[in-house]
Design a protein around this motif. Sequence first.
Motif, PDB file in Angstrom:
ATOM      1  N   ASN A 171     -21.271  27.768 -22.086  1.00  0.00           N
ATOM      2  CA  ASN A 171     -20.860  26.565 -21.362  1.00  0.00           C
ATOM      3  C   ASN A 171     -22.048  25.901 -20.680  1.00  0.00           C
ATOM      4  O   ASN A 171     -22.054  24.719 -20.437  1.00  0.00           O
ATOM      5  N   TRP A 172     -23.100  26.691 -20.357  1.00  0.00           N
ATOM      6  CA  TRP A 172     -24.279  26.086 -19.747  1.00  0.00           C
ATOM      7  C   TRP A 172     -25.203  25.493 -20.790  1.00  0.00           C
ATOM      8  O   TRP A 172     -26.185  24.864 -20.476  1.00  0.00           O
ATOM      9  N   ASN A 173     -24.905  25.737 -22.024  1.00  0.00           N
ATOM     10  CA  ASN A 173     -25.820  25.336 -23.080  1.00  0.00           C
ATOM     11  C   ASN A 173     -25.132  24.431 -24.090  1.00  0.00           C
ATOM     12  O   ASN A 173     -25.673  24.159 -25.148  1.00  0.00           O
ATOM     13  N   SER A 174     -23.914  24.011 -23.744  1.00  0.00           N
ATOM     14  CA  SER A 174     -23.135  23.112 -24.588  1.00  0.00           C
ATOM     15  C   SER A 174     -23.160  23.534 -26.048  1.00  0.00           C
ATOM     16  O   SER A 174     -23.372  22.743 -26.944  1.00  0.00           O
TER      17      SER A 174
ATOM     18  N   GLY B   5     -21.756  20.582 -30.462  1.00  0.00           N
ATOM     19  CA  GLY B   5     -22.100  19.698 -29.353  1.00  0.00           C
ATOM     20  C   GLY B   5     -21.011  19.574 -28.304  1.00  0.00           C
ATOM     21  O   GLY B   5     -21.278  19.289 -27.149  1.00  0.00           O
ATOM     22  N   GLN B   6     -19.757  19.770 -28.699  1.00  0.00           N
ATOM     23  CA  GLN B   6     -18.639  19.831 -27.760  1.00  0.00           C
ATOM     24  C   GLN B   6     -18.416  18.553 -26.957  1.00  0.00           C
ATOM     25  O   GLN B   6     -17.941  18.606 -25.826  1.00  0.00           O
ATOM     26  N   ILE B   7     -18.765  17.423 -27.518  1.00  0.00           N
ATOM     27  CA  ILE B   7     -18.548  16.187 -26.772  1.00  0.00           C
ATOM     28  C   ILE B   7     -17.151  15.652 -27.031  1.00  0.00           C
ATOM     29  O   ILE B   7     -16.376  15.414 -26.112  1.00  0.00           O
TER      30      ILE B   7
ATOM     31  N   HIS C  92     -19.129  31.199 -26.364  1.00  0.00           N
ATOM     32  CA  HIS C  92     -19.638  29.848 -26.085  1.00  0.00           C
ATOM     33  C   HIS C  92     -20.668  29.924 -24.967  1.00  0.00           C
ATOM     34  O   HIS C  92     -20.653  30.827 -24.140  1.00  0.00           O
TER      35      HIS C  92
ATOM     36  N   ASP D  54     -14.095  19.831 -27.168  1.00  0.00           N
ATOM     37  CA  ASP D  54     -14.789  21.003 -26.664  1.00  0.00           C
ATOM     38  C   ASP D  54     -13.890  22.232 -26.771  1.00  0.00           C
ATOM     39  O   ASP D  54     -12.703  22.139 -27.093  1.00  0.00           O
ATOM     40  N   PHE D  55     -14.479  23.367 -26.508  1.00  0.00           N
ATOM     41  CA  PHE D  55     -13.756  24.621 -26.712  1.00  0.00           C
ATOM     42  C   PHE D  55     -12.532  24.760 -25.809  1.00  0.00           C
ATOM     43  O   PHE D  55     -11.616  25.500 -26.130  1.00  0.00           O
ATOM     44  N   THR D  56     -12.493  24.050 -24.702  1.00  0.00           N
ATOM     45  CA  THR D  56     -11.338  24.173 -23.800  1.00  0.00           C
ATOM     46  C   THR D  56     -10.106  23.458 -24.353  1.00  0.00           C
ATOM     47  O   THR D  56      -9.006  23.658 -23.866  1.00  0.00           O
TER      48      THR D  56
END
Lengths: 328, 249
Positions: free
Chosen positions: B147-150, B122-124, B145, B127-129
């Motif tokens: 990024n447009w699809n979280s 979910g990256q809330i 990843h 997140d990957f960054t």
Amino acid sequence: MGRSWCVVIACLIVLFSSVISCHFDEQAVSLPVGFPPLLISENNPYTLAKQELGKRLFFDKNISIDSSVACSNCHLADYAYSDTLALSNGVKGGITDRNSPSLIYSGFSPLINKDGGVVKLDIQALIPIEDHNEMGIHILSLAKRLQSDSTYNKQFIEAFDREPDAFTIPRALAHHIRFLPSPTSKYDNFIAGNEDALTTLEHRGMGLFLSDKLKCGSCHSPPLFTTHEFANNGLYDTYDDLGRTLISADSTDIGKFRIPSLRNASLTGPYMHDGSLGTLEDVVEHYASGGSQHINKDKRIGGFNISEQEEEELLAFLNALTDLEPKE
Amino acid sequence: MKQYLLAVLVLAAFMVGCGDDNNENSLVSDITFDFQFVTNEGPMRLNEPFELNGSTVQFETANYYFHGIRMGGPGTGLFFVDPDTHVLAGTDLTKTYADIGVEPRDYSGTRIIIGVEEEQNGQIETDFTQRTSEDPLAIKDPSMHWNWNSGYKFVRFDGEVDTDDDGIVDTPIAYHLGTDALRTVVEFQHDIISLGERGNRLTMVFNLDEFFSGVDFQIQSNWDTHTGNNLPLAEQLTSNLSSTFTIVQ
């Protein structure tokens, strides 16, 4: 006695520091009473250094693969940070998949992008940066490029205490975008208590906008003029762009897109997710017709009769949602 | 003489006892996995054309995520080799597990979960960054990843196919599987693997004939799926995962 003075001075310094801090926040964005708060991530609080860095990046074409496209190519300040094209031009002849949205009020949106596929503004910039039809550069390659620029390096260190990387680049850009709001429209002046802010035409238009007859306000509710919902507005019988379904993989979401804010709507045409409606008159005509019979079409869209006079009033009100003192 | 015999017996019994204790305490200390992609004809090499389902194809990217790996053997249940760690599998990647805590014995079954756990997908919160470059869930190139699809691409294949029979692979194909709904438990039997206390080296094998089973590369609707845009194909490929894997020693 000397120690007491020291304590007093220390307290004054602390107080002064907090005042300075508040002052910066107020400089960042000033919101009227009744506005929801900006959504700000804990790991990306406001600083002037980040905002200046974000602004520099936003207007820098060097953040695209061939140094030909900046964010500002498709998000022009004169058009409320959208552009005038149905679909926009990216690097190497690329064309975007969707209409360029106005960015000004995106800092209030719980989900970003028309399909809601991005969970926070802080990472949204990765999409246009990496999209082959927009800037077309991998974020790690861009980070290396910016690291080799000593002036950028200095700014990133000052703003984030770390070099340009996949974390800091999108957050700097988000910083610039998040603090763009400037709710200074005639409507805002009216809500603030200036009863003369709206003309009679605009005032009647507001009444129509919020009426049960047109129900515009049920999807575009003040103060942001959006509910942030995803809705199928009956634009097509079949959708090439599946919208929210791309994220949810749920067929009941086909053709659903995030309801956009209508603030500055008079500047953000063409309209709809694909820019297929050129003017606000076209948009009113679409909703008056009731749109397609798509199975997912929102129940609130049933069509309505509107006279020429009423349409003029409605458009006047939409024009009154334009910020009079936009930020650059 | 009897005393000597008695002493030897006592010592022998003691040594046997010590040996038993050692066996109870000894556990597998490490397993290193290599990753291989194969067809029924042999190993697949990136950037080299090969035949698949009657078409000539070539892949530049072949990666997948798994986690929650367990192994089991005849007469035993499944043991966790590692319950938590996410692993990015690819031809040039390896993964070493340490302090595994399973018995050194024969194993013949493995269970893995293809994908990334919902919480991290979910990256809330993280997140990957925010991840360091060593982290399998950090930003990768090519990107794993959305990024447009979280979320993450649980399985990613990118390449080309020859669609006009001219011997040139020039039609782009892309198979990106993801979303929480397609996170998949894969359980498979394999030939006996004898794990020793240390220095175990295994190969996790991904069979493309099985994964792409039923996919006709000459049909345009089979040229790509980014999951949401072509869910039937994504679901078909996900379903094929159950017969895609094996492990060899």
